[in-house]
Write an enzyme that holds these catalytic residues in place. Sequence first.
Site, short mmCIF file in Angstrom:
data_model
loop_
_atom_site.label_atom_id
_atom_site.label_comp_id
_atom_site.label_asym_id
_atom_site.label_seq_id
_atom_site.Cartn_x
_atom_site.Cartn_y
_atom_site.Cartn_z
CD GLU A 268 -3.15 -0.89 2.36
OE1 GLU A 268 -3.21 0.39 2.79
OE2 GLU A 268 -4.20 -2.04 1.80
CG ASP A 269 4.67 1.57 0.86
OD1 ASP A 269 4.31 1.62 1.87
OD2 ASP A 269 5.79 1.57 0.43
#
Length: 877
Positions: A439-440
């Site tokens: 999820e970066d």
Amino acid sequence: MYNSQPLISGWTFKQGNLISKTEYLPANDLPTEIHLDLLKNGKIPDPFKDLNELSVRWVAEETWTYRTTFSSPPDHGKRGVRTILKLGGLDTFAAVYLNGKLLLESENMFVEHHVDVTNLIGKSAEEDSLEIVFESARDEGLELVNKHKEHRFIVHQTEISRGPVRKAQYHWGWDWGPVLLSCGPWKPISLETYVARIEDVWVEYELSDDLEKVKGTVFVRLEGAGNVKAVIKKDSQVVISLGAFVQAESQSGVLSADFEASDITLWCPRGYGQQSLYNISVTLYSTKTSTSSDATVLDRTQKTIGFRKVELIQESDTYGTAFYFRINNVDIFCGGSCWIPADSFLTRTTPSDFRSWIQQAADGNQIMVRVWGGGVYEADAFFAAADELGILIWQDFAFACANYPAYPAYLASVEKEARQNVRRLRNHPSLIIWAGNNEDYQIVERYGLEYNYTEDKDPQSWLKTNFPARYLYEYLLPKIVKEETKGVPYHPSSPFGNGTSTTLKVDSTVGDIHQWNVWHGTMEPYQRLPRMGGRFVSEFGMEAYPHLETLDKCITRAEDRYPGSMAMDFRNKAIGHERRLISYVAENFRIHYDLAAFTHLTQVMQADALSWAYKSWRRDWGKRGNRKCGGVLVWQLNDCWPTMSWAVVDYYGIPKPAYYAIKRALEPVAVGVQRKVADWTVRPADELWQRDTSHIDMRKVWEEVQFDVWVVSSKTEKLKAELVVRFVSVKSGKECLSELRKEVQIEANGTTDAYLNHKVEIPDLQDPKTAFDTSKADPFVIHATLNIEGKQVASDVSWPDPIKYLTFPDRGVSVFYLEDESVVTVACEKPVKGFVFSEKQGVRLSDNGFDVVPGEKKEVHVVGCKTDGLEWRYVEM
């Protein structure tokens, strides 16, 4: 010959650094960590109970020192023998002292260290001393943030100090776990002596198009010199002998030998064939030839491999760009779950624990487990169990929910970490994909960080942006995977589309998605999940309480054992859980607030939500060349402490009903039945207020029902089956409409639609202009069963949601047992919703959390207790 002397016992620890005057206390045997050693000595309360997590926060603020003494290994000091101190893993900011002198400093818990101590030990009659000083990761992290002001540190879930620290990120707490910033020697420490040793062995290979032949190379990395001989065995029988090892091209210290073989047996995922494993045994001899009678064996090692072909299919189709796996030329629907560390204290998880967890996934018909990036690169035992049981592993690199830096020292540390772990895991056939992070890229979009995927292709320029970690995910990590392993795909992130600004968020046309608009985000009703899928759903979920036994263990005071107590709310780390969980329960069921009843309702609700998702998204598997959805991984399989969360199996290994809902949806052959649900969000407001009070159109549910029935199969051959669809009154238990019966030709490895938009016309209960009198309605369940050669292989039930609008007079439930009390059977006179046995640690059931329909008996096999000792509950019992 190579020898390893473990430094396991005799360790002590103290608060403070080397010069502090505090008392040394006995530590656990290695590996260990500070909280466990403080617990051993009665210095802290159990942080897993009540509010004790708050009482141990101070531990993370302190410096801690570990100490042991040791005698030199027997071969130390002999001519030509090297003595190496091997430190498997130090968590995290550690200074290692040998006999009072600084030997090593480490800032990365994921890195293994080897230090030559040949000339540093055994110099006096006294034993040598080894001391390791661990500084506060939180304090060190804050110092690094302050030092690197050129970077914009952004972290979700936790405070900013974790951003620059190469430590398991969940130790800072998460929305399912406590803040327990531990430290210590979390992996083994040993002294190694050798003249020469085998540092690593790995295999690269290719399979022929027909998968009948393999052509490959065995690589052996050495420290020192010698002759190498190797054999590859299957079931103790030698199938390949390798003696002519030569210097590998462009790899210093690496020898290689080519091989070819026919009639090899493939390693296959669970349900698609055997999990055939081969053993490579490598022997290192002295510089005399290995066939000489006086040749000396210097070292031996073994590795286990399996031969399989892995492809990540990302081809254009009618839905956009596909995303699914093809293993050994067979398309595989990857139903499974996401994995977090099994304990907040990593050293407590044993090899047998890993085996039990992977076995539980396999028993639940799961075929893939995704190792989430906020944890660790799991132990060899985890992957060995997956190899043996045929579970596919998706491995994230250890980055999650943050904007990570990329200054030179950080890049060097990450490269070492990545190479070591890719090398360690590369022989495992179960490992089929590496992903750059968790999820970066959502951080990128949310905060408007600099990211130009289509035009900026220069990795060096990425380091100058406020999103320098792009260099990690799109250059460094894929480069390492390509250089260190072969035949394993790389994916920049989970989730990730094709890199354009419109596909970083949820996009159902490309890449994998994390679907959090149920629970988080817009908090959609879970009945909408069927149309909220994507090409591969690698995260989604719904919360529920664990069984009462687990709650009793962690909430010790009787007065705290009620929904919404301080102790209960503190333990649930999910943001907004106080509103979200109760909203989903209240939207679908009549609320009961005593703990047992509320626990049951949350579990049934979670199981229903996941059932809607798995059934529908597996249906989207479709046919070859038209795979709308390639896999579904629930968040999450497990917990790291006893709590209420999205986990489908709690910390003690006790499954929630949702685990069994997934198991039923992922049977090799499964049937699905689903009503059409009206979407109030797209209808005019004037029609809405006239007809609805909820997200469900009640007239359509009870008067005019439209539904689909489909069959999904993972079998690679076509099947014939008889499909029966019954309509059973909720009130009376009688069949209120004529059943449907037809023969179905089931598509191989795909979806077969049996009934599409099938409409059941029911006479109007009232004139549409008058009040809608539910007392005259006769709501019914739709019950679909699938029979092959006269045996029922699958069934499914569709209820008129929401359940809270239904009334449940006596259900006529019967529960009876076999004489040996190993099987329990449940039957009923009227449809039963959410029949749940209250499970306990050590008990295993073949099924739980099911609905029961008159005319069908549910048979449950029980291990670990007598069946007459089971307690149960169902909706509105």
